[in-house]
Design an enzyme around this catalytic site. Structure first.
Site, PDB file in Angstrom:
ATOM      1  CG  ASP A   1      -0.221  -5.163   2.381  1.00 11.42           C
ATOM      2  OD1 ASP A   1      -0.895  -4.183   2.624  1.00 11.42           O
ATOM      3  OD2 ASP A   1       0.654  -4.660   2.197  1.00 11.42           O
TER       4      ASP A   1
ATOM      5  CG  MET B   1      -2.074  -0.761   1.827  1.00 11.06           C
ATOM      6  SD  MET B   1      -2.520  -1.521   2.742  1.00 11.06           S
ATOM      7  CE  MET B   1      -4.600   0.413   2.818  1.00 11.06           C
ATOM      8  CG  HIS B   2       0.566   3.674   2.731  1.00 11.34           C
ATOM      9  ND1 HIS B   2      -0.468   3.609   2.889  1.00 11.34           N
ATOM     10  CD2 HIS B   2       1.112   2.267   3.515  1.00 11.34           C
ATOM     11  CE1 HIS B   2      -1.309   2.946   3.915  1.00 11.34           C
ATOM     12  NE2 HIS B   2       0.069   2.009   4.644  1.00 11.34           N
TER      13      HIS B   2
END
Length: 491
Positions: free
Chosen positions: A238, A81-82
Site C-alpha cells: 500500500d 501489507m504483512h
C-alpha cells in the site's frame, strides 16, 4: 482515452481507480470491509469478503463510468501489507487471514530473533508482530494440524491476484514486509524461511511491481465485466503504491501519511537498513529502488479518540476550537504521548501507552485536542530523526491521508518537523492510483510520463519562530516517554 484499473485492498475499504494514459485519475469507487477481532490482540478478515467487495466496487464503477471501464487496458494491484492468507495445495483458504494489525505473535518474534540473530540485517527490519513470518510461527504452535496443510502463503492483494489470474505471484515491495525476503538482494532468503519453518515452495514468485504477473482469467473477467486476457501488473504494497501514485519515485522523494497510523516514506537509491531504531527498509515497487519508512501506530486515530473523549460531534468541530487558541495557550497545553496502540518507530514498544502530562484547571477540550495533534507531530519528528540517522535526507514531503484535510495540522507538522509539506490533487486515491500507474508501466509506458507528480494544492513552509518554540516541548515529550515507559502495563 484508454484507462488502467488500479485495485487497492485496504483494511477498512477496497478502492478502485481508473487512470488515463497520462497517469491522471479518471474515476474511483470503493466498497467497505470489516475486521473481525474474536480474541484480544487478534485482527482477521475472510479473504472471500475481499473478492465480494471487488465485484461490488467494479459494478459501481462500471455503471457510473461505462465508457472509461470499456477502455481498460491493464490492471494493477495494491494492498494492506504483512497479512497471512494460508491456502492448501489446491489454493483453498484454510483459515481467516491474519492481518497487519494483529499482535498475537509477540512471543514468536522473540523466538525468531533467537533462531536467527542476523534477521534484521537480511530483512531490513526487526521482528514485529505485524509482519508475516511470526504469524506462521504462531500457527505452527497453536494450529499445528492446519500448519501441516499449508501449500502456500499469499499476501492479501496476492490472493486477489490468484482469483484474477490463477498465478501465485507477489511484488518486491509487498514481499519485503514478510521477513522472508532478502531486501538488499530482492529475493527470498533461505535463512529467513528456514527460521520460521517455511520452504521456498510455499512462497509465490516475486517480480517487480511494473512487470506483468499474469492475465485476467475467464471467470474473473465475467465477474468484473472486463475482457479476458488483460495483463495484471505486479503492483505494490500500500505505501509503495501510494508513493507511485503521487510521483514519489526518485531518491529523496516521499510522503507523510496521516491515516489511522502515521507514516514517513522516503525513496532511496540503495538498501539502507536502520533496524535498531525500528525503521523499515523495504524494496520500492519500481526496479532498482528501495525506501525507508518510519511508522507510528496512532496518528489520525488519536484525533478521532480525543474527539470522542471530549464529546465533540466531529474532528473538524474540535479542530476549529484548537485553531482559535493563541500560540501562548498552545505552549501551555499538556504534553501527550500518542501511543494508544503501542509504538513502532523509534521505540518498537508494543506496551507503550498514551499519556497526558501537565494538566491544570485551565485545561479544556481545545488544549487536549492541541496536545494530541502536537503529540502526533512529535512522534513523527522522532521518526524523521530515525530516518536521518540511517543516512536519508528530506526537505519536502507530500502530505496524504485523512489528516491532510486540516491546514492547521499541516502547518503545525511543518513547524514541528522543520521541512516543507505540500498537499496535491488526487492523493485521496492512494494505492489504487499507484496500482493503475504500475499497470501502465507493465504495458511499456515511460515512467517519466506515467509517474508525474500531481498538481500541488497548498504548500506549508515551516515558521522558524514556531520551530524554535516547539523544540523544548519536543524534548519534554521525549523525556516523558523515558520517564513512563517502565510504568506501562505488560499484560
Amino acid at each position: 482515452m484508454n484507462t488502467a484499473l488500479g485495485i487497492d485492498l485496504g483494511t477498512s475499504e477496497l478502492k478502485l481507480a481508473l487512470v488515463d494514459e497520462t497517469g491522471a485519475l479518471v474515476a474511483s469507487a470503493g466498497s467497505p470491509l470489516t475486521v473481525s477481532r474474536p480474541h484480544p490482540h487478534w485482527a482477521e478478515q475472510d479473504p472471500h469478503d475481499w473478492w465480494d467487495a471487488l465485484v461490488l466496487a467494479a459494478r459501481e464503477l462500471r455503471e457510473r463510468h461505462a465508457d472509461a471501464w470499456a477502455r481498460v487496458q491493464a490492471i494493477g494491484l495494491s494492498g494492506q501489507m504483512h497479512g497471512a492468507v494460508l491456502v492448501d495445495e489446491e489454493r483453498r483458504v484454510l483459515r481467516p487471514a491474519i492481518l497487519w494489525n494483529d499482535t498475537r505473535s509477540s512471543a514468536q518474534c522473540d523466538e525468531l530473533m533467537r533462531r536467527l540473530p542476523s534477521l534484521p540485517q537480511i530483512a531490513g527490519n526487526l521482528a514485529m508482530p505485524g509482519f508475516t513470518a511470526p504469524k506462521l510461527l504462531w500457527v505452527a504452535e497453536h494450529e499445528p494440524e492446519l500448519f501441516r496443510r499449508i501449500g502456500q502463503v499469499l499476501l492479501p492483494k496476492d490472493w486477489l491476484r490468484w482469483r484474477l489470474t490463477a498465478t501465485a505471484v507477489s511484488d518486491m515491495s509487498d514481499a519485503a514486509g514478510t521477513l522472508w525476503l532478502d531486501v538488499g538482494r530482492r529475493a527470498w532468503s533461505p535463512q529467513l524461511l528456514q527460521a520460521s519453518g517455511m520452504t521456498l515452495a510455499q512462497m509465490p514468485a516475486v517480480i517487480e511491481g511494473s512487470a506483468v504477473s499474469g492475465t485476467l482469467q475467464r471467470d474473473a473477467a465475467l465477474a468484473l465485466g472486463l475482457p479476458e486476457g488483460l495483463p495484471v501488473a505486479g503492483g505494490g504494497g500500500d505505501n509503495a503504491a501510494s508513493a507511485v501514485g503521487i510521483g514519489a519515485v526518485q531518491p529523496g522523494e516521499g510522503f507523510l501519511s496521516l491515516g489511522t497510523s502515521g507514516v514517513l516514506f522516503v525513496v532511496t537509491d540503495r538498501y539502507r537498513p536502520n533496524p535498531d531504531s525500528a525503521v523499515h527498509a523495504f524494496c520500492h515497487a519500481l526496479p532498482g529502488r528501495w525506501h525507508q519508512m518510519s511508522v507510528m501506530l496512532s496518528a489520525a486515530n488519536g484525533l478521532q479518540w480525543v474527539t470522542r473523549l471530549t464529546g465533540f460531534s466531529s474532528e473538524a468541530a474540535l479542530l476549529e476550537r484548537v485553531e482559535a487558541l493563541s500560540d501562548a495557550e498552545r505552549d501551555r497545553a499538556p504534553l501527550f504521548l500518542p501511543y494508544l496502540s503501542g509504538e513502532r518507530t523509534p521505540h518498537n514498544d508494543p506496551h507503550a501507552t498514551g499519556v497526558f502530562f501537565g494538566m491544570d484547571n485551565e485545561t479544556d477540550a481545545a488544549r487536549l485536542g492541541h496536545a494530541v495533534i502536537e503529540g502526533v507531530g512529535f512522534g513523527l519528528a522522532d521518526g524523521l530523526q530515525a530516518l536521518r540517522d540511517a543516512g536519508t535526507e528530506v526537505h519536502r514531503l507530500t502530505l496524504v491521508g485523512g489528516g491532510a484535510r486540516s491546514a492547521h495540522w499541516a502547518q503545525l507538522l511543518a513547524n514541528t518537523l522543520g521541512i516543507e509539506l505540500q498537499t496535491v490533487a488526487g492523493a485521496e486515491a492512494g494505492g489504487a492510483m499507484g496500482a493503475a500507474r504500475l499497470a501502465w508501466l507493465a504495458l511499456g509506458r515511460d515512467e517519466r510520463d506515467v509517474c508525474r507528480a500531481p498538481t500541488p494544492r497548498a504548500l506549508f513552509q515551516p515558521r522558524a519562530d514556531r520551530h524554535a518554540a516547539l523544540r523544548p516541548r519536543l524534548e519534554g515529550f521525549r523525556a516523558l516517554y523515558r520517564a513512563t515507559r517502565e510504568l506501562a502495563p505488560r499484560a
